[in-house]
Design a protein around this motif. Structure first.
Motif, short mmCIF file in Angstrom:
data_model
loop_
_atom_site.label_atom_id
_atom_site.label_comp_id
_atom_site.label_asym_id
_atom_site.label_seq_id
_atom_site.Cartn_x
_atom_site.Cartn_y
_atom_site.Cartn_z
N UNK A 102 0.83 -1.21 0.00
CA UNK A 102 0.00 0.00 0.00
C UNK A 102 0.87 1.26 0.00
N UNK A 103 1.93 1.25 0.80
CA UNK A 103 2.84 2.41 0.85
C UNK A 103 3.51 2.61 -0.51
N UNK A 104 3.94 1.54 -1.17
CA UNK A 104 4.58 1.64 -2.48
C UNK A 104 3.58 2.16 -3.51
N UNK A 105 2.36 1.67 -3.44
CA UNK A 105 1.33 2.14 -4.38
C UNK A 105 1.04 3.64 -4.19
N UNK A 109 1.55 6.60 -6.96
CA UNK A 109 0.51 7.53 -7.36
C UNK A 109 0.94 8.99 -7.16
N UNK A 110 1.70 9.25 -6.07
CA UNK A 110 2.07 10.63 -5.77
C UNK A 110 3.23 11.13 -6.61
N UNK A 111 4.26 10.30 -6.73
CA UNK A 111 5.45 10.82 -7.42
C UNK A 111 5.70 10.16 -8.77
#
Length: 151
Positions: A102-105, A109-111
Protein backbone atom coordinates in the motif's frame (compact mmCIF):
# COMPACT_ATOMS: atom_id res chain seq x y z
CA UNK A 1 -92.53 -79.69 60.36
CA UNK A 2 -89.23 -80.11 62.04
CA UNK A 3 -87.83 -81.61 58.82
CA UNK A 4 -89.07 -78.66 56.84
CA UNK A 5 -87.33 -76.28 59.20
CA UNK A 6 -84.24 -78.42 59.03
CA UNK A 7 -84.50 -78.44 55.22
CA UNK A 8 -84.97 -74.67 55.16
CA UNK A 9 -81.95 -74.29 57.44
CA UNK A 10 -79.93 -76.55 55.12
CA UNK A 11 -81.08 -74.55 52.16
CA UNK A 12 -80.08 -71.30 53.85
CA UNK A 13 -76.80 -72.92 54.92
CA UNK A 14 -76.02 -73.97 51.34
CA UNK A 15 -77.08 -70.59 50.09
CA UNK A 16 -74.68 -68.98 52.58
CA UNK A 17 -72.01 -71.47 51.52
CA UNK A 18 -72.55 -70.58 47.85
CA UNK A 19 -72.31 -66.87 48.65
CA UNK A 20 -69.20 -67.48 50.71
CA UNK A 21 -67.72 -69.53 47.83
CA UNK A 22 -68.56 -66.77 45.37
CA UNK A 23 -66.96 -64.18 47.66
CA UNK A 24 -63.91 -66.41 48.11
CA UNK A 25 -63.64 -66.87 44.35
CA UNK A 26 -63.93 -63.11 43.86
CA UNK A 27 -61.15 -62.54 46.41
CA UNK A 28 -59.04 -65.26 44.83
CA UNK A 29 -59.63 -63.74 41.40
CA UNK A 30 -58.76 -60.31 42.72
CA UNK A 31 -55.63 -61.69 44.35
CA UNK A 32 -54.75 -63.52 41.14
CA UNK A 33 -55.28 -60.25 39.27
CA UNK A 34 -52.95 -58.52 41.73
CA UNK A 35 -50.37 -61.28 41.27
CA UNK A 36 -50.65 -61.00 37.48
CA UNK A 37 -50.42 -57.22 37.66
CA UNK A 38 -47.39 -57.43 39.95
CA UNK A 39 -45.75 -60.02 37.67
CA UNK A 40 -46.27 -57.78 34.64
CA UNK A 41 -44.89 -54.80 36.54
CA UNK A 42 -41.83 -56.84 37.59
CA UNK A 43 -41.28 -57.93 33.98
CA UNK A 44 -41.57 -54.33 32.80
CA UNK A 45 -39.09 -53.18 35.44
CA UNK A 46 -36.71 -55.97 34.47
CA UNK A 47 -36.92 -54.85 30.83
CA UNK A 48 -36.25 -51.27 31.88
CA UNK A 49 -33.31 -52.44 33.99
CA UNK A 50 -31.92 -54.39 31.03
CA UNK A 51 -32.30 -51.31 28.80
CA UNK A 52 -30.57 -49.12 31.38
CA UNK A 53 -27.77 -51.67 31.72
CA UNK A 54 -27.36 -51.76 27.93
CA UNK A 55 -27.24 -47.96 27.84
CA UNK A 56 -24.67 -47.97 30.65
CA UNK A 57 -22.49 -50.41 28.69
CA UNK A 58 -22.82 -48.25 25.57
CA UNK A 59 -21.86 -45.14 27.56
CA UNK A 60 -18.85 -46.92 29.02
CA UNK A 61 -17.75 -47.97 25.53
CA UNK A 62 -18.29 -44.40 24.30
CA UNK A 63 -16.29 -43.07 27.24
CA UNK A 64 -13.44 -45.46 26.47
CA UNK A 65 -13.41 -44.39 22.80
CA UNK A 66 -13.50 -40.73 23.84
CA UNK A 67 -10.58 -41.25 26.23
CA UNK A 68 -8.58 -42.98 23.49
CA UNK A 69 -9.31 -40.15 21.06
CA UNK A 70 -8.42 -37.58 23.70
CA UNK A 71 -5.12 -39.37 24.23
CA UNK A 72 -4.42 -39.29 20.51
CA UNK A 73 -5.31 -35.60 20.36
CA UNK A 74 -3.09 -34.89 23.35
CA UNK A 75 -0.18 -36.38 21.42
CA UNK A 76 -0.90 -34.16 18.41
CA UNK A 77 -1.65 -30.95 20.30
CA UNK A 78 2.01 -29.80 20.71
CA UNK A 79 2.54 -30.22 16.96
CA UNK A 80 -0.61 -28.25 16.19
CA UNK A 81 0.45 -25.46 18.54
CA UNK A 82 3.71 -25.14 16.62
CA UNK A 83 1.84 -25.11 13.32
CA UNK A 84 -0.59 -22.52 14.65
CA UNK A 85 2.29 -20.27 15.65
CA UNK A 86 3.80 -20.67 12.19
CA UNK A 87 0.49 -19.85 10.51
CA UNK A 88 0.10 -16.78 12.73
CA UNK A 89 3.58 -15.68 11.69
CA UNK A 90 2.59 -16.11 8.02
CA UNK A 91 -0.53 -14.02 8.63
CA UNK A 92 1.60 -11.31 10.23
CA UNK A 93 4.01 -11.41 7.27
CA UNK A 94 1.05 -11.10 4.87
CA UNK A 95 -0.28 -8.11 6.80
CA UNK A 96 3.17 -6.52 6.71
CA UNK A 97 3.45 -7.17 2.96
CA UNK A 98 0.01 -5.62 2.38
CA UNK A 99 1.04 -2.53 4.37
CA UNK A 100 4.31 -2.15 2.44
CA UNK A 101 2.52 -2.70 -0.90
CA UNK A 102 0.00 0.00 0.00
CA UNK A 103 2.84 2.41 0.85
CA UNK A 104 4.58 1.64 -2.48
CA UNK A 105 1.33 2.14 -4.38
CA UNK A 106 0.81 5.52 -2.69
CA UNK A 107 4.32 6.63 -3.61
CA UNK A 108 3.73 5.48 -7.16
CA UNK A 109 0.51 7.53 -7.36
CA UNK A 110 2.07 10.63 -5.77
CA UNK A 111 5.45 10.82 -7.42
CA UNK A 112 5.01 8.65 -10.49
CA UNK A 113 7.36 5.86 -9.34
CA UNK A 114 8.29 4.20 -6.05
CA UNK A 115 11.56 5.04 -4.33
CA UNK A 116 14.49 2.67 -4.19
CA UNK A 117 14.02 2.30 -0.41
CA UNK A 118 10.32 1.40 -0.74
CA UNK A 119 11.18 -1.22 -3.38
CA UNK A 120 13.77 -2.68 -0.99
CA UNK A 121 11.12 -2.75 1.77
CA UNK A 122 8.71 -4.53 -0.57
CA UNK A 123 11.36 -7.05 -1.55
CA UNK A 124 12.20 -7.75 2.14
CA UNK A 125 8.48 -8.19 2.96
CA UNK A 126 8.07 -10.72 0.13
CA UNK A 127 11.21 -12.59 1.21
CA UNK A 128 10.01 -12.61 4.83
CA UNK A 129 6.66 -14.04 3.75
CA UNK A 130 8.34 -16.73 1.64
CA UNK A 131 10.69 -17.67 4.51
CA UNK A 132 7.75 -18.01 6.89
CA UNK A 133 5.84 -20.14 4.39
CA UNK A 134 8.86 -22.39 3.76
CA UNK A 135 9.29 -22.94 7.51
CA UNK A 136 5.87 -24.62 7.80
CA UNK A 137 5.75 -28.41 7.38
CA UNK A 138 2.03 -28.79 6.73
CA UNK A 139 2.24 -32.31 5.34
CA UNK A 140 4.72 -33.85 7.72
CA UNK A 141 3.67 -37.42 8.55
CA UNK A 142 6.01 -38.17 11.44
CA UNK A 143 5.66 -36.49 14.81
CA UNK A 144 8.32 -33.99 15.68
CA UNK A 145 11.08 -35.35 17.86
CA UNK A 146 11.20 -32.59 20.44
CA UNK A 147 12.90 -29.91 18.33
CA UNK A 148 11.65 -26.44 17.55
CA UNK A 149 10.93 -25.87 13.81
CA UNK A 150 12.34 -22.31 14.13
CA UNK A 151 15.82 -23.52 15.13
Amino acid sequence: MHKLIHFADLRNFYKDMREALKAANRRAGAQQGLVTKARKKIEGLQQQLAAVEQERLELLAYRERAEQEAGQLAELLPRFRGRLLQVQQIEQALTNLADVKEAVDQQDRQSGSPTRQSMQDLKRAVENLLERADAVDFFEDEPESGHDPQS
